[in-house]
Design a protein around this motif. Structure first.
Motif, short mmCIF file in Angstrom:
data_model
loop_
_atom_site.label_atom_id
_atom_site.label_comp_id
_atom_site.label_asym_id
_atom_site.label_seq_id
_atom_site.Cartn_x
_atom_site.Cartn_y
_atom_site.Cartn_z
N UNK A 45 20.54 -48.96 37.83
CA UNK A 45 19.11 -49.28 37.77
C UNK A 45 18.40 -48.56 38.90
N UNK A 293 9.38 -65.03 38.10
CA UNK A 293 10.24 -63.84 37.95
C UNK A 293 10.30 -63.06 39.26
N UNK A 296 12.76 -64.69 41.39
CA UNK A 296 14.12 -64.39 40.93
C UNK A 296 14.55 -63.00 41.41
N UNK A 297 13.62 -62.03 41.41
CA UNK A 297 13.94 -60.70 41.93
C UNK A 297 14.26 -60.80 43.41
N UNK A 299 15.48 -63.33 44.99
CA UNK A 299 16.80 -63.96 45.17
C UNK A 299 17.93 -62.99 44.86
N UNK A 300 17.69 -62.04 43.94
CA UNK A 300 18.74 -61.07 43.60
C UNK A 300 19.08 -60.20 44.81
N UNK A 301 18.10 -59.97 45.67
CA UNK A 301 18.32 -59.15 46.86
C UNK A 301 18.64 -60.00 48.09
N UNK B 130 14.97 -64.79 28.31
CA UNK B 130 14.58 -66.20 28.11
C UNK B 130 13.43 -66.29 27.10
N UNK B 159 18.45 -53.52 29.41
CA UNK B 159 19.29 -54.65 29.82
C UNK B 159 18.50 -55.75 30.53
N UNK B 160 17.25 -55.48 30.91
CA UNK B 160 16.48 -56.48 31.64
C UNK B 160 15.46 -57.19 30.75
N UNK B 345 20.24 -59.21 39.31
CA UNK B 345 19.01 -58.85 38.59
C UNK B 345 19.17 -59.14 37.10
N UNK B 348 18.72 -62.63 36.58
CA UNK B 348 17.33 -63.03 36.80
C UNK B 348 16.47 -62.77 35.57
N UNK B 349 16.81 -61.75 34.80
CA UNK B 349 15.98 -61.39 33.64
C UNK B 349 16.59 -61.85 32.31
#
Lengths: 340, 364
Positions: A45, A293, A296-297, A299-301, B130, B159-160, B345, B348-349
């Motif tokens: 990504x 969202x 959530x991004x 938290x991913x980092x 979701x 994928x997201x 990620x 998250x998505x």
């Protein structure tokens, strides 16, 4: 890098993101990490656009590799005056519509022009309702061709005065007022707050008219500089921080500008970021699901939430509070209640 | 984009039922890039109904378009106003869509001078795993409100989220174009390209193959004329040049045409993305260089390990674009801590991993 900022040249040369190849640093967990590459792309990504402009929320950046651009051989600047804001706005749209991407396209309104002229004596037209600085750079042949085309367009939309820089010294002089806009404003008022938002270019005149009305509403003066080519505005609200009433009105004025920008199809920050100042305005631009969202991004980092906690993305609770407090058409709810 | 739209409503329903049944969805545009990346799997989720240009303001340099719109239709609408997608997304076949263009994140010959696909992505509306319709970015050039999730979608291979609508920056077509051909061996071509990169020339694209360096200049009439005479070489007739660059962009050039029998015989097409200044890469097979030296295509029978090692040595990475055996992975794997960020990620998505699972990397 943290604000993905861009100055007067980004219409032609791109934002910070477009000129960053790679950033290196550390994750919130303390691991060394690199985003992007010296190569045109990196596997997986493309995380670089998330990092650039993320205000330190996602990683700790210690090194940035940027792309360098050969310096253009020549730059020349046109200074054009307009009798009203609408025709200045139309000029911006027309230059772009004719297929020209200027190296800079900046607008200043009359009060800003007066303040800048008083400070640096750039030779600005004090009769104009607005002036545009329109620059071309490249090879001498290219610049000559483009200056000719731009001059014709500006004339065609009713510029009342047009001056083209003869040499580098005069070009610098044209720019000196624009580049000293902030200190010039500082001379007019004990304090000023610089706002930053972006709107579609075509709404420029509408926005400036709205700001005129807000000056009366909040009883504060505002001077305007615009990265007009990008639709990025920097209204400078003049106030006195020693007067709590003025500070409060200044903050409301600023929030009104940001929310008007969103209503006109724009955004609450072009390049200065959100930080804590614009958290409330983020509630207006994004839905609860979009803000979730963003969390959530984050938290991913940074799963533990260690980096710059509380910045950039407002909590659901904060937005709920702001919704209740929201100033609608200049009226606070329950205006009889004392507020501090 | 309106959440009450019936087409979006049907897509939401498909996501909800796939999520309930834990079934994978294979998001489909025109299917022109099915060969690229890891194999698609799952029930097809076609986006053909989600088509059309939502708004286009030439003076704003912005177009907002739905994902299922044919790329050819978008390009025709822009050409009518003298504008274009400056990054030249490859069109592997006529039915390619805007959504596929964004999801693959690929760019053509002009990439080195104008930027990547993602650099032109201003905003996006997506449906997450979701089933939530979210909008990030916008229609303006400068925007740092929140994280730049829209640009993250470029090259995300779906994928997201299901990319539903995007706003793209468009640019005027250049006033003048010229293509020059110079005879140079690989070393001399790379040296010249490095040299040119440091000069303020209107160089828009470059390609080297079989001892010939082809350069494209774009810009103001006078600038293109002056640069052409300074660079020398043979000028290609405009029609010939336009066809040649289209063939490179869309991989119809002879170099990229690998037949079934050659694929079966173990020949592969590899894309090596390396710093433009990387030295010559020595591998068995044939090479095609683009992007000022930043992109080195190889047609080779050498194995994946050899290609990935050569790319790593040049501080780049290698993608297996066409090949019968993709067991080594189409894309160069990412390592920790990036891998963990990728996994989180995805969670998250698309927490149930129903959207294009495995299309970018196995397990994602």
């Amino acid at each position: 890098m943290a604000e993905n900022s861009g100055g007067v040249h980004c219409l032609k040369y791109g934002l910070t993101l477009h000129n960053v190849l790679r950033v290196r640093g550390f994750t919130a967990g303390g691991e060394a990490v690199a985003f992007g590459a010296e190569a045109p792309d990196a596997p997986g990504l493309d995380l670089l656009p998330l990092i650039v402009g993320s205000e330190g929320m996602l990683a700790i950046v210690t090194e940035v590799t940027v792309k360098l651009t050969p310096k253009p051989q020549l730059a020349r600047c046109i200074m054009a005056s307009f009798a009203d804001i609408e025709s200045a706005g139309a000029a911006v749209a027309e230059v772009i519509a004719r297929g020209i991407i200027p190296a800079g396209l900046e607008l200043m309104d009359r009060p800003m022009v007066a303040a800048a002229e008083d400070y640096v004596k750039a030779g600005y037209d004090l009769q104009a309702a607005a002036i545009l600085l329109c620059e071309s750079d490249g090879t001498p042949e290219e610049v000559a061709e483009e200056i000719g085309r731009m001059t014709a367009v500006l004339r065609g939309v009713g510029a009342t005065r047009i001056e083209v820089s003869r040499d580098e010294a005069q070009r610098q002089k044209f720019w000196s007022g624009r580049k000293n806009a902030f200190p010039a404003s500082g001379r007019m008022s004990p304090d000023y707050m610089c706002m930053d938002s972006t709107i579609p270019r075509k709404r420029l005149a509408e926005m400036l008219r709205a700001i005129e009305v807000m000056q009366d509403k909040y009883a504060l003066r505002c001077v305007n500089v615009f990265h007009a080519g990008d639709g990025n505005l920097h209204p400078l609200i003049l106030f006195d921080a020693n007067d709590p009433g003025e500070l409060r009105r200044c903050e409301l004025f600023g929030a009104d500008i940001l929310e008007t920008s969103v209503r006109l199809g724009g955004t609450v920050s072009g390049e200065h970021g959100v930080g804590v100042e614009k958290l409330n305005s983020m509630c207006v631009q994004f839905s609860p699901a979009e803000r979730e969202q963003f969390f959530a991004v984050k938290r991913a980092f940074d799963p533990a939430g260690l980096l710059n906690p509380g910045k950039v993305i407002p909590s659901l609770q904060r937005c709920a509070e702001y919704g209740k407090m929201h100033v609608h058409r200049g009226m606070l709810p329950f205006p009889n209640l004392p507020r501090y | 984009m309106d959440g009450g739209d019936p087409v979006l409503g049907r897509l939401k329903d498909r996501i909800a039922s796939a999520r309930a049944a834990r079934r994978a969805l294979d998001i489909r545009g025109g299917g022109t890039k099915a060969f690229y990346g890891e194999l698609p799997c799952g029930e097809p989720l076609p986006l053909g109904e989600l088509a059309g240009i939502s708004s286009y303001e030439p003076s704003e340099l912005v177009v907002t378009v739905r994902a299922g719109t044919l790329l050819a239709d978008l390009e025709a609408a822009l050409a009518e106003k003298g504008q274009c997608l400056a990054f030249e997304p490859p069109r592997f076949a006529a039915q390619g869509t805007v959504g596929g263009m964004v999801a693959a994140g690929l760019a053509g010959p002009a990439r080195a001078s104008v930027g990547a696909m993602r650099d032109f992505l201003l905003g996006a509306t997506l449906l997450t795993g979701r089933g939530e319709l979210l909008c990030f970015g916008g229609q303006v050039m400068k925007n740092v409100a929140g994280y730049d999730v829209a640009r993250l979608l470029a090259g995300s291979w779906g994928i997201l989220g299901v990319i539903c609508e995007v706003s793209l920056k468009v640019l005027p077509r250049p006033a003048a174009t010229a293509t020059l051909r110079l005879e140079r061996d690989e070393g001399a071509a790379l040296a010249l390209l490095s040299d040119l990169a440091a000069k303020p020339l209107p160089l828009n694209a470059s390609a080297w193959h079989g001892g010939m360096l082809t350069l494209r200049l774009c810009g103001a009439q006078a600038a293109v004329r002056a640069a052409s005479s300074a660079l020398g070489g043979i000028a290609l007739p405009p029609e010939t040049a336009a066809c040649w660059w289209s063939d490179v962009r869309d991989q119809r050039h002879e170099f990229f045409a690998i037949g079934e029998s050659e694929l079966a015989g173990g020949e592969c097409l590899w894309r090596l993305s390396v710093p433009a200044t990387a030295a010559r890469i020595d591998l068995p097979g044939r090479q095609f260089i683009e992007w000022g030296g930043g992109l080195r295509w190889w047609r080779t029978r050498a194995d994946a390990a050899q290609l990935r090692a050569a790319a790593a040595e040049a501080r780049g990475h290698a993608t297996l674009v066409r090949g019968a055996d993709k067991s080594a992975g189409a894309f160069t794997p990412v390592a920790e801590p990036l891998l963990g960020i990728h996994r989180r990620l995805k969670d998250a998505f698309d927490p149930d991993r129903i959207l294009n699972p495995g299309r970018l990397y196995p397990g994602l």
